[in-house]
Design an enzyme around this catalytic site. Sequence first.
Site, short mmCIF file in Angstrom:
data_model
loop_
_atom_site.label_atom_id
_atom_site.label_comp_id
_atom_site.label_asym_id
_atom_site.label_seq_id
_atom_site.Cartn_x
_atom_site.Cartn_y
_atom_site.Cartn_z
CD GLU A 1 29.72 36.08 32.08
OE1 GLU A 1 30.78 35.74 32.62
OE2 GLU A 1 28.62 36.10 32.66
CE LYS B 1 34.09 40.73 32.06
NZ LYS B 1 33.48 39.88 31.05
NE ARG C 1 42.59 38.05 35.70
CZ ARG C 1 41.41 37.90 35.13
NH1 ARG C 1 41.01 36.73 34.72
NH2 ARG C 1 40.61 38.93 34.98
#
Length: 584
Positions: free
Chosen positions: A55, A290, A280
């Site tokens: 994204e 982020k 992750r």
Amino acid sequence: MRKDVKKETGSEKREPDTKQKEPAAPQLDFIRMIVKADTESGKFGGRVHTRFPPEPNGYLHIGHAKSICLNFGIAAEFDGMCNLRFDDTNPVKEEVEYVESIKRDVRWLGFNWDDREYYASDYFEQLYQAAVDLIKKGKAYVCDLSPREIKEYRGTLTEPGKDSPYRSRSVEENLDLFERMRKGEFPDGSRTLRAKIDMKSGNINMRDPVIYRILHAPHHRTGDAWCIYPLYDFAHCLSDSIEGITHSICTLEFEDHRPLYDWFLDQLGVYHPRQIEFARLNVSYTVLSKRKLIRLVEEGIVSGWDDPRMPTISGLRRRGYTPEAIRNFCDRIGVAKRDSVVDVSLLEYCVREDLNRRAPRVMAVLNPMRVVIDNYPPDAVEELEAINNPEDPGMGTRKVPFSGVLYIEREDFLENPPQQFYRLAPGREVRLRYAYFITCTGVVRDPDTGDIVELRCTYDPATRGGDAPDGRKVKSTLHWVSAAHACEAEVRLYDHLFTKADPDETAEGEDFMAYINPDSLRILHGCFVEKSLAEAPVGAFYQFERQGYFCVDPDTTRRGKLVFNRIVTLRDTWAKIQKTLAPR
Ligand code: ATP
Ligand code: MG
């Protein structure tokens, strides 16, 4: 979620032991095993097509590198393809700057998407039609509940949700309202389109999730064409389907979304990729989100996304990390199904290993002490031969100037040395690397402070090159630069950005910002590097002998003076950790 803090790599395979006698047959991780089985069984016609779907709402970090290496790596290994797809469904948080930085970073890591650069926003019309299709099938409805009400109706993990009063609207009414939503007749937040699934489902994602919302905001690619935007869950699985992705690899938090993706694809009767989840990456002493990294940038904790302390790809690049080192790291950590924290020293080990092979050795004095050699002919200068990289004879040699006034490291001299100190001291002889043996004969002090400001020494001309013909030994070898020839430089030393190994694990009422390390940056002025670095280009990396690996910072051109970043010290903490690990 509690994470296993392991010194280990979280992988079932590979150790940073490069001294294996024979390369072991590559052991496949669980994802590659699935992909291999699918190609062998002819699922998807034997095709392998993956994607990396960022994204564009921030810069990429080392966690994304794991995903990039996995997706592009698998595509390459199975003779398939990997798309770069921007999941750009939220116009409010996304920017062109981020798109550009993502492309730069993926390319820099060494991966190539050819002409397969896609955007979820390119599919907005198709997604809209898919939503219309769901409405026609009686599987979606326009809901007038406010965002707060939707939340209230949703229930909790232990309580079922309640049906929306708008759930039984007719297909015709839904089609009309949805079209008018698109036309911009309603204000933000007044209506949504929701999937009609099951408000009592044990999986909260299945409780009539919102699939479209009204947002009168321009999009960085579609401009003002739309004022309704699809939600991520709807857009993501359909984008994968549209692109014919075979293996949709994502992180564990999407495991609970898989039934929803399956539902959308099944209801619409479209092509169905296989989703595989993996853990992750978390790295100790930093944060990889982020949202959190944006805070560090916006609150001025760091100088920007590319601050060399940041775990971003751009920060690591500026710090001097090489793509090879990062790829190697991603390879070593492997993939697993369980969340864990990888020790940052493994990342440091990987860059050290790469630079050890490739970085030219040079001499630099970070904390200079002036040395005057009394018996050296005044004004004489010699060019002495130095080896560029003992690990790689092919890198050759260079000349370093030697003269009667030098700098050595202040820490390499002690007036009253304790027993274990073998470096320079009054009356003691040491070797200057590639040069001569010198003996300290006295010190010069600042008359006001009494501090030592200069060392007086003599040299033995017979020891040129660093060896005594009479076989005499010295206990230490120091690096040095010639005062008249050295270039002045600024050197930046970095430490972890956080004081806590897992800054995400916070105490009550605290957040990760409570663990910022106030000493993560130390700037040294008035350092001296050898002359050969005068024109060193930005990004060039070196081993400063005895000190660590350093690279030329972009500020060098911006400020017109040499600025170096310390990439990593020479000390290998990973090797030490390995010794303490139980044998596997
Ligand atoms: P963040 O939490 O940092 O914002 P994200 O998952 O929201 O990360 P995306 O841009 O959606 O960021 O991620 C793109 C891809 O990278 C996704 O497939 C995601 O699963 C993967 N990814 C993100 N963070 C990590 C990580 N720490 N380890 C491995 N893969 C990751
Ligand atoms: Mg995301």
